[in-house]
Design an enzyme around this catalytic site. Sequence first.
Site: not given
Ligand SMILES: Nc1ncnc2c1ncn2[C@@H]1O[C@H](COP(=O)(O)OP(=O)(O)OP(=O)(O)O)[C@@H](O)[C@H]1O
Ligand SMILES: [Mg+2]
Length: 713
Positions: A373, A428
Amino acid sequence: MSPQQQSIARFFGGSAANVQSASSSPAKKKIKSEQSDVVIASSSVTPPPSEFKDDTDPSESEELITDKKSNKVELQQAEELINLSQVEQVKHKDEVLGAKIPYAKLTEIFDKIESESSRLKIISIVSQFFLEILQQSSIDKLVKIVYLFINRLGPDYEPDLELGLGETLLIKAISECYGRPPSKIKKDYQEVGDLGSVAQKSRSGQPTMFKPQPLDIDVVFENLTNIAKSTGKDSQSKKINIINRMLTACNIKSNEAKFLIRSLEGKLRIGLAEKTVLISLAQAFLIYESKSSKKVNPERLTQVEDIIREAFSTIPNYEVIITKAYEYGIDNLLDHCQLTPGIPLKPMLAKPTKSITEVLDRFQGEEFTCEYKYDGERAQVHLLADGTIRIYSRNSEDMSQRYPDLISILREVLNSKEAGVSMVLDCEAVAWDRTNNKILPFQVLSTRKRKDVDEKDIKVHICLFAFDLLYYNNQALITKSLNERRVIMKENLNEIEGRFQFATARNSSNLDELQQFLDQSVKDACEGLMVKMLNGKDSYYEPSKRSRNWLKLKKDYLQGVGDSLDLVVIGGYIGRGKRTGNYGGFLLASYNQDTGEYETTCKIGTGFSDEDLSTIHARLKPTEISQPKSYYVYDTNNSNAVPDVWFEPTIIFEVLTADLSLSPIYKAGHQEYGKGISLRFPRFLRIRDDKGIEDATSSTQVSEFYERQANVG
Ligand SMILES: Nc1ncnc2c1ncn2[C@@H]1O[C@H](COP(=O)(O)OP(=O)(O)OP(=O)(O)O)[C@@H](O)[C@H]1O
Ligand SMILES: [Mg+2]
Ligand SMILES: [Mg+2]
């Protein structure tokens, strides 16, 4: 005039002559003035201002005033209209296209919704109104009305279509238009707390020289669009000029001035959220198609709602959705709302989890995959068949200008591709250290300029990590399994180290291996893992959905509730001691997606560096408002929960919390629990500029965090 036209004229309170003239003369004309393009309704004969005449013209009040009696009559007329239009729909379609819809009709509906608290009744009012417009085949007007309901003027991905004018400008416009000094307007505003009502009151005290042409939907929509689009050095006076003309045309007996000002502020605050508008639209189409308003089959309604929601998450454009639903019918809508390169779809979102065991429980017996992530910014990359590349944010904003270096990287990646290939990639964008070949933290990425970026000045480089392919070569892939999508992505694209890479992934269901992979992700400067269903229907890409088929496992937050929260800053506390001159703390709120209200959830003062505080002060100071917004839900009786200053809702803080507890003074989820849910020991992490205010953590999500914690603990 056909019976259809007469009936419509009656229903919308216009005289038969009005409709006649609307269809036989151009609906509107542009009046050029030195400073602006103001659109006002035209008529071939303008009555001379021969005498003072105020707006209490009896014929006009007959047209527009609603009281209980006329409501009843109106309902009967609506029924007649429905019956008539079913018979004559096709025959008279063209004749009624030009019929105007008075703006007063819309504001009357706004009024009804504002005084209604039952969501079901609100849905019924809104859907009934939509239905009436559908019945007349006024599709373009329905689109405008839907946008007016949600305070936008077009799709999210089209720039400069947002309203949100500041208090000062609006006070100036109201003052100039109604000839009252700004100090009086301000004083009233402080008393009433709503500029719309102040404008309305000022309007009522103002006799006019002659009766202006009434506002209609098209005119208001076009003027609002001109205001939103006006930029540059004269834009201030241009905007005021347009507002003036519209305010002057507002009917004294309706609430047009009130809602016009609220629309200009960018928030109608009638307790109506976009979600409700979508449901109402579904209901209107269902009744329209079934040709009977008597009985709505609840199962069918859910089905239609799902279809509209799915169509909208793939093509977030009401014009497309409404036109296609009208042309092809609801059951064929999805066939005509396919993913299209160049139109950003709403990204799929993940649910938070608190432990690897929770993940294993969820995916028991299913094949799943774990990916790093990455901690950067979501980037939805679109390659159009003509070679254009566009990058969209999590929020569907076009970021192509902000990332010229990413466009160059993508050109390199796509270099070997034959012409005419189109695709949509989910990625990302992460800050990258080119000297040491490693990922840099989000904080570094956030130092990049957001505007006027020149590629040669860029210091913070980017590596794009692709994790999904949603469209390739004229084919949408979202209803293929993740496994298949990944194979197509890897077959067709090549990595370039430090510029374009595929997300590091591992398919394993062994607890120890997962733990090891999680630790490794953190060592590699990631936040943790995304765990995703790999095969079968449950692994299809689900636009806009926060799905159980994607789980996020964030190493840092496993001690807390599993994730950070993104909350709206609505108030501030004056800083003392070291924090003198800045705000020392803030009042935060979650977003209630059903009512459109912001519900307080904690006061925060921890986690800020001195630099953070001064940056935040500089950004929030100009957004101070003299009154809390009427859609802020807070405890008026408890001074601990009332801040020193209130803000316009403009900024989101990402915050961490130890846990959540029920609190007598905060309000998140209060309707469900009686008390609100509050964050304990909240800690500031960062400002989230990539999320719009309505993308804040919802009150429902706060409740979910609370429930999960209660279940686990
Ligand atoms: N391998 C991956 N697959 C999907 N998303 C990823 C990945 N790596 C990073 N991300 C990011 O992680 C985000 C989801 O977790 P995160 O908590 O950072 O999101 P957020 O924007 O704070 O909250 P939300 O869950 O509302 O999107 C995705 O929107 C994407 O931007
Ligand atoms: Mg994020
Ligand atoms: Mg988050």
